[in-house]
Design a protein around this motif. Structure first.
Motif: not given
Length: 143
Positions: A38-67
């Motif tokens: 696997g990866l070393e924790e140091r490498t994980v931190r470097q990649r997260q700084e470079q590429y950002g966290p490996n998370t799913l995008e949350q859908p954008t919420k629209q106001s009731i008026a826009v909906q």
């Protein structure tokens, strides 16, 4: 109406994904600069700084008026509003008012149904916890 942000993969990305799928374990490890431990924790931190966290995008919420405003794009609602405009311009104000009311009732019913469905879908989504098992410094870890 619940909107999701989707990203379309380019042809190059699809080919890259297909290449990963056909590759051996050793080839993938080389391509990703990883190893069986696997990866070393140091490498994980470097990649997260470079590429950002490996998370799913949350859908954008629209106001009731826009909906609500987005419901006006429904072809049936547009047609009813056009009919109401013609009726009004021809002097038939009662028909114009009734058709306008029908259009807005349609919008409200559509909005109410989709709003309730989105709330229930969000409740289900909140119950699901996404985790991954990774190997860090030779140790399996749930993140």
């Amino acid at each position: 109406m619940h909107t999701h942000t989707t990203k379309t993969a380019s042809v190059g990305q699809c080919k890259a994904y297909a290449a990963y799928a056909r590759s051996t374990v050793n080839d993938v490890l080389k391509l990703t600069n990883s190893g069986l431990e696997g990866l070393e924790e140091r490498t994980v931190r470097q990649r997260q700084e470079q590429y950002g966290p490996n998370t799913l995008e949350q859908p954008t919420k629209q106001s009731i008026a826009v909906q609500l405003l987005l419901r006006l794009k429904n072809p049936l609602v547009v047609m009813l509003l056009i009919i109401a405009i013609f009726s009004w311009s021809l002097g038939d104000h009662i028909s114009a008012a009734l058709v306008t009311v029908m259009a807005f009732v349609s919008v409200i019913i559509s909005f109410t149904q989709e709003y309730k469905a989105a709330k229930e879908a969000q409740k289900l989504s909140d119950m699901v916890r996404t985790t991954a098992t990774v190997c860090r410094n030779g140790v399996l870890k749930n993140i």
